[in-house]
Write an enzyme that holds these catalytic residues in place. Structure first.
Site, mmCIF file in Angstrom:
data_model
loop_
_atom_site.group_PDB
_atom_site.id
_atom_site.type_symbol
_atom_site.label_atom_id
_atom_site.label_comp_id
_atom_site.label_asym_id
_atom_site.label_seq_id
_atom_site.Cartn_x
_atom_site.Cartn_y
_atom_site.Cartn_z
ATOM 1 N N GLY A 17 -64.588 -50.489 -104.321
ATOM 2 C CA GLY A 17 -63.640 -49.429 -103.978
ATOM 3 C C GLY A 17 -63.328 -49.383 -102.492
ATOM 4 C CE LYS A 18 -63.652 -54.906 -99.863
ATOM 5 N NZ LYS A 18 -63.154 -56.241 -99.699
ATOM 6 C CE LYS A 191 -85.995 -56.705 -98.964
ATOM 7 N NZ LYS A 191 -86.843 -56.300 -97.841
ATOM 8 C CB THR A 193 -77.295 -52.612 -97.723
ATOM 9 O OG1 THR A 193 -76.673 -52.027 -98.851
ATOM 10 C CG2 THR A 193 -76.628 -52.116 -96.453
ATOM 11 C CB CYS A 383 -39.682 -52.490 -116.531
ATOM 12 S SG CYS A 383 -38.863 -53.840 -115.669
ATOM 13 C CD GLN A 387 -35.831 -55.911 -119.794
ATOM 14 O OE1 GLN A 387 -36.559 -56.703 -120.394
ATOM 15 N NE2 GLN A 387 -35.468 -56.104 -118.529
ATOM 16 C CD GLU A 407 -39.199 -61.488 -120.515
ATOM 17 O OE1 GLU A 407 -38.692 -60.363 -120.645
ATOM 18 O OE2 GLU A 407 -40.123 -61.733 -119.725
ATOM 19 C CG HIS A 511 -41.586 -51.007 -112.275
ATOM 20 N ND1 HIS A 511 -42.499 -51.213 -113.282
ATOM 21 C CD2 HIS A 511 -40.760 -52.074 -112.284
ATOM 22 C CE1 HIS A 511 -42.239 -52.369 -113.859
ATOM 23 N NE2 HIS A 511 -41.193 -52.913 -113.280
ATOM 24 C CD GLU A 513 -44.435 -48.131 -112.978
ATOM 25 O OE1 GLU A 513 -43.398 -47.482 -113.206
ATOM 26 O OE2 GLU A 513 -44.539 -49.354 -113.252
HETATM 27 N N1 GLN Z 1 -39.876 -59.104 -118.520
HETATM 28 C C1 GLN Z 1 -38.798 -58.231 -118.199
HETATM 29 C C2 GLN Z 1 -37.874 -58.836 -117.158
HETATM 30 O O1 GLN Z 1 -38.256 -59.743 -116.473
HETATM 31 C C3 GLN Z 1 -39.300 -56.872 -117.763
HETATM 32 C C4 GLN Z 1 -40.150 -56.906 -116.534
HETATM 33 C C5 GLN Z 1 -41.005 -55.697 -116.355
HETATM 34 O O2 GLN Z 1 -41.291 -54.979 -117.315
HETATM 35 N N2 GLN Z 1 -41.493 -55.475 -115.169
HETATM 36 O O3 GLN Z 1 -36.753 -58.406 -117.005
#
Ligand code: GLN
Length: 539
Positions: A17-18, A191, A193, A383, A387, A407, A511, A513
């Site tokens: 956990g550095k 030890k 450490t 993402c 899709q 894909e 994304h 998140e």
């Molecule tokens: N594999 C998908 C793409 O390349 C979605 C990528 C992802 O979910 N980060 O578009």
């Protein structure tokens, strides 16, 4: 004032956990009014972690400027609420690539190119790069790997040289180690450490502070013993006991005065005491939830805890802001079938379909989306999850049975998700995706608009494939709302169902998140949890 440098090394084992310790100390210094950033130097040869499998290295964290970086940068941002960039994450591969490119350009004028000084000079240049911007008072540098590894030796040599070059007080080293507790003997052991500090000293580095990761609290006498044997001051040994939440670590370190000791070592005087009241409020809410909800996280990298790190943390932030404990249950998309879907998902209050690459597990994701859509369970796709939302809609609402992404099924006759023309000729992998921050224009009156409350937003991306323009009209006519688009290219960024039809159903190409922090939980996660709590009450 010169920019000050704090280097953080790790000993005994990895995964101590550095990153959390670095982020926590940075948080304390930031809350004392200092301008702080954190950078990570990773000892592997990949130029960046973008090509690493999440099973090997956890999630790949993407910055605004499109760098694919180590997941620790996510912690840095979540704690500090300040964006990081490409310069905050450097790998051995990137260092060597620069040096080799320089050599090919003839920059070394007939010299033999060597680890010392060429590689170490490039490491030192990168280590001090952010400091030269004038934007920071303190730069914390986490050295990846464990002291004693062959790979991290050049990094440690660079730290040794910097410590030697810089004026006293401008640079310090913190070493994080493990004090194992032997259950059978009921004893803590120092030890390992001692050995790891000895190894650090062999590299010419004398640590200023030792932080000990431990399961149980360290008696004062043991701290004194460590100080004596490891040659640090008696006030400079700290414990980092396993905490209930990573967000508690800044307070635990502050209660031992780590920040005071660090400021003294860096010769920084008259720095005000930290203002941690917002942080304390967050923790109070985190530890005293008034309600809870169960969220399914449907993805294929579920075996490894770190693969969806940012999503997990975004739920901690969003749950807390709703006074709710969001229990995230990972569901393996590869094993979801028409016959077990109800058993796996019917008790959930919300379903999140995760990002991902490649075709494996996509059919399970599509089943989960159909289940959420038909049963009006709050749904959030990210993402690849977005899709798959488009694929599900095309297959089950538009009745285009062969609908897929190229894909997932390159030969599909209905490529609702496809590469853009200019991407089709690319053959290399690293850094060839749509990466980093892009703007998104939001349609008023939509769920997305209700969530963000603004028309123009910016979010981070990491993907190759896009919603195929050819099918947009058909999908809109059938009721899918394309509520967010890139203002320049028109590419679809957000899809949703009408709010009258479904209480909360949204998929985003980006994304979110990656931008959720303790002080600024992401609005989509916040509203998703709110919808899940509401759904749970009406169940
Ligand atoms: N594999 C998908 C793409 O390349 C979605 C990528 C992802 O979910 N980060 O578009």
């Amino acid at each position: 004032m010169n920019t000050k440098y704090i280097f953080i090394t790790g000993g005994v084992v990895s995964s101590l956990g550095k990153g959390i310790v670095a982020a926590s100390l940075a948080k304390l210094l930031q809350s004392r009014g200092l301008r702080v950033t954190i950078q990570k130097f990773d000892p592997y040869i990949n130029v960046d972690p973008g090509t690493l499998n999440p099973y090997e290295h956890g999630e790949c964290y993407v910055t605004d400027d499109g760098a694919e970086t180590d997941l620790d940068l996510g912690h840095y941002e979540r704690f500090l609420n300040v964006p990081t960039s490409q310069s905050n994450n450097v790998t051995t591969g990137r260092i060597y690539k620069t040096v080799i490119d320089n050599e090919r350009q003839g920059l070394y004028l007939g010299k033999t190119v060597q680890i010392i000084p060429h590689i170490t000079d490039e490491i030192k240049r990168r280590m001090t790069l952010l400091g030269k911007s004038g934007n920071y008072d303190i730069i914390l540098t986490e050295i990846g790997g464990t002291v004693g590894d062959m790979e991290s030796t050049p990094f440690l040599e660079a730290v040794r040289q910097l410590q030697w070059e810089m004026p006293d007080g401008d640079c310090m080293v913190i070493h994080l180690t493990l004090i194992p507790f032997l259950h059978a003997a009921q004893e803590l052991k120092t030890k390992p450490t001692q050995h790891s500090v000895k190894m650090l000293q062999q590299e010419g580095i004398k640590p200023d502070v030792i932080i000990c990761r431990t399961e149980v609290s360290l008696p004062e006498g043991m701290k004194k013993k460590i100080a004596l044997f490891c040659n640090v001051k008696a006030d400079s040994v700290f414990e980092n006991q396993d905490a209930k939440s990573i967000y508690e670590v800044p307070l635990l370190l502050h209660s031992q005065h780590l920040d005071d000791v660090v400021l003294k070592k860096l010769k920084l005087k008259n720095v005000p005491q930290p203002n941690l009241s917002d942080w304390q409020d967050f923790l109070k809410k985190l530890f005293n939830p008034k309600t809870e909800c169960d969220i399914a996280l449907v993805g294929k990298y579920v075996e490894l805890q770190d693969a969806y790190k940012s999503i997990q943390e975004a739920f901690v932030h969003a749950g807390t802001s709703n006074n709710c404990k969001a229990n995230v249950h990972t569901v393996h998309s590869e094993y979801l079938t028409g016959s077990n879907i109800k058993e796996k998902l019917s008790s959930m209050d919300g379903i999140l379909v995760a990002p991902g690459f490649g075709g494996r597990g996509v059919e399970g994701k599509i089943l989960a989306i159909k289940y959420a859509r038909e049963n009006k369970i709050p749904f959030f796709g990210i993402c690849l999850g977005m899709q798959a939302t488009v694929m599900e809609f095309a297959r089950n609402v538009l009745k285009l049975k062969d609908a897929s992404s190229t894909e997932v099924r390159p030969q599909t006759t209905v490529p609702v998700i496809d590469l853009m023309e200019d991407q089709k000729t690319l053959t290399t992998k690293g850094g060839t995706m749509r990466l980093g921050a892009y703007a998104c224009k939001i349609k008023e009156g939509t769920l997305a608009y209700r969530i963000y409350g603004e028309k123009l937003i910016s979010e981070r991306h990491r993907h190759r494939y896009e919603v195929n323009e050819r099918y947009e009209k058909q999908m809109e006519d059938a009721g899918l709302i394309l509520s967010g688009r890139n203002p320049e290219t028109g590419l679809v960024e957000i899809v949703e169902l009408p709010q009258k039809q479904h209480p909360f159903f949204i998929g985003v190409q980006f994304h979110p998140e990656l931008k959720s922090t303790v002080m600024k939980p992401h609005p989509i996660f916040v509203n998703f949890v709110k919808a899940a709590v509401k759904y749970r009450q009406t169940k």
